[in-house]
Design a protein around this motif. Structure first.
Motif, PDB file in Angstrom:
ATOM      1  N   ARG A   1       0.823  -1.220   0.000  1.00  0.00           N
ATOM      2  CA  ARG A   1       0.000   0.000   0.000  1.00  0.00           C
ATOM      3  C   ARG A   1       0.853   1.263   0.000  1.00  0.00           C
ATOM      4  O   ARG A   1       0.630   2.176  -0.798  1.00  0.00           O
TER       5      ARG A   1
ATOM      6  N   ALA B   1       1.531   3.770  -3.344  1.00  0.00           N
ATOM      7  CA  ALA B   1       1.060   5.162  -3.266  1.00  0.00           C
ATOM      8  C   ALA B   1       2.212   6.126  -3.568  1.00  0.00           C
ATOM      9  O   ALA B   1       2.058   7.070  -4.355  1.00  0.00           O
TER      10      ALA B   1
ATOM     11  N   GLU C   1      -3.452   6.311   2.280  1.00  0.00           N
ATOM     12  CA  GLU C   1      -4.479   7.043   1.525  1.00  0.00           C
ATOM     13  C   GLU C   1      -4.095   8.511   1.376  1.00  0.00           C
ATOM     14  O   GLU C   1      -4.334   9.131   0.330  1.00  0.00           O
TER      15      GLU C   1
ATOM     16  N   ASP D   1      -9.022   8.471   7.098  1.00  0.00           N
ATOM     17  CA  ASP D   1      -8.829   9.710   6.332  1.00  0.00           C
ATOM     18  C   ASP D   1      -8.617  10.876   7.274  1.00  0.00           C
ATOM     19  O   ASP D   1      -9.401  11.833   7.315  1.00  0.00           O
TER      20      ASP D   1
END
Ligand SMILES: NC(=O)c1ccc[n+]([C@@H]2O[C@H](COP(=O)([O-])OP(=O)(O)OC[C@H]3O[C@@H](n4cnc5c(N)ncnc54)[C@H](OP(=O)(O)O)[C@@H]3O)[C@@H](O)[C@H]2O)c1
Length: 196
Positions: free
Chosen positions: A10, A14, A120, A188
């Motif tokens: 991940r 990213a 994220e 988030d």
């Protein structure tokens, strides 16, 4: 800049996508480059060859794999950016993971960064309330400047957090981020800096 990202999970994906989109030459280092999971990812090699011509190596690995992977790569003279969090593996002497990385990476300029935000946010730094913070710790001024620039280019407020020893604080800050993200706030979220 040629950036070798060791680990294509991940975090690695990213960061790799963000820097490739900004013109960097990104290569991933993984155990089995022929694995179909890596199809479409661009350059994918084993860690030793991915690292060979790179200016900067990114540790985007579980802490448990760091020692093994560093033993496969030549680190002398390179920047090693440690994004790991040594969860569940505290050092008996209280050192940070990044300080332990420095022992395992002879001749490297080790910089701690990207461990205090979720993947994220690495992929998309846009928040309506402000700019996510990226504290960066390291002993080599030039290497730290390079990583500060790479973080800024992705949209972070990149801040010099001090010497590599300050990675102890960055890793504790990451533990707080993880605690908050696992609760009602969700993933988030990002820390930011207010000034006046
Ligand atoms: N997830 C986050 O939001 C986040 C944020 C900040 C920091 N971090 C830290 O960043 C690191 C990576 O996290 P992640 O979420 O990206 O993990 P992940 O999605 O599980 O990816 C880890 C990657 O490391 C590879 N790997 C594992 N063992 C390896 C070995 N011995 N040799 C080569 N590659 C190996 C895995 O490959 P295989 O698939 O082949 O096992 C995978 O590509 C961790 O230390 C984590 O604490 C994570």
């Amino acid at each position: 800049m040629r950036i070798a990202i060791l680990g294509a999970g991940r975090v690695g994906r990213a960061l790799g996508a963000g820097w490739a989109a900004r013109g960097h030459d990104v290569v991933f280092g993984v155990r089995d480059p022929s694995d179909p999971r890596y199809a479409g990812l661009g350059s994918v090699e084993v860690p030793g060859s991915a690292a060979r011509d790179a200016d900067l190596l990114v540790l985007a690995l579980p802490w448990s794999a760091v020692r093994e992977v560093l033993a496969e790569v030549e680190t002398d003279g390179k920047i090693v950016m440690d994004a790991t969090n040594p969860l569940g593996s505290p050092d008996p002497e209280g050192r940070s993971g990044a300080e332990r990385v420095a022992e395992l990476a002879p001749g490297a300029h080790v910089v701690k960064a990207f461990n205090t935000v979720g993947f994220e946010t690495m992929a998309d730094t846009a928040y309506p309330g402000g700019t996510p913070l990226m504290p960066v710790a390291g002993d080599d001024a030039g290497a730290k400047e390079t990583v500060l620039g790479l973080a800024s280019s992705l949209g972070f407020e990149a801040v010099d957090a001090g010497p590599l020893e300050a990675a102890r604080d960055l890793e504790r800050l990451a533990a707080l981020w993880i605690r908050l993200a696992r609760g009602a706030l969700g993933r988030d979220i990002a820390f930011a800096l207010l000034r006046r």
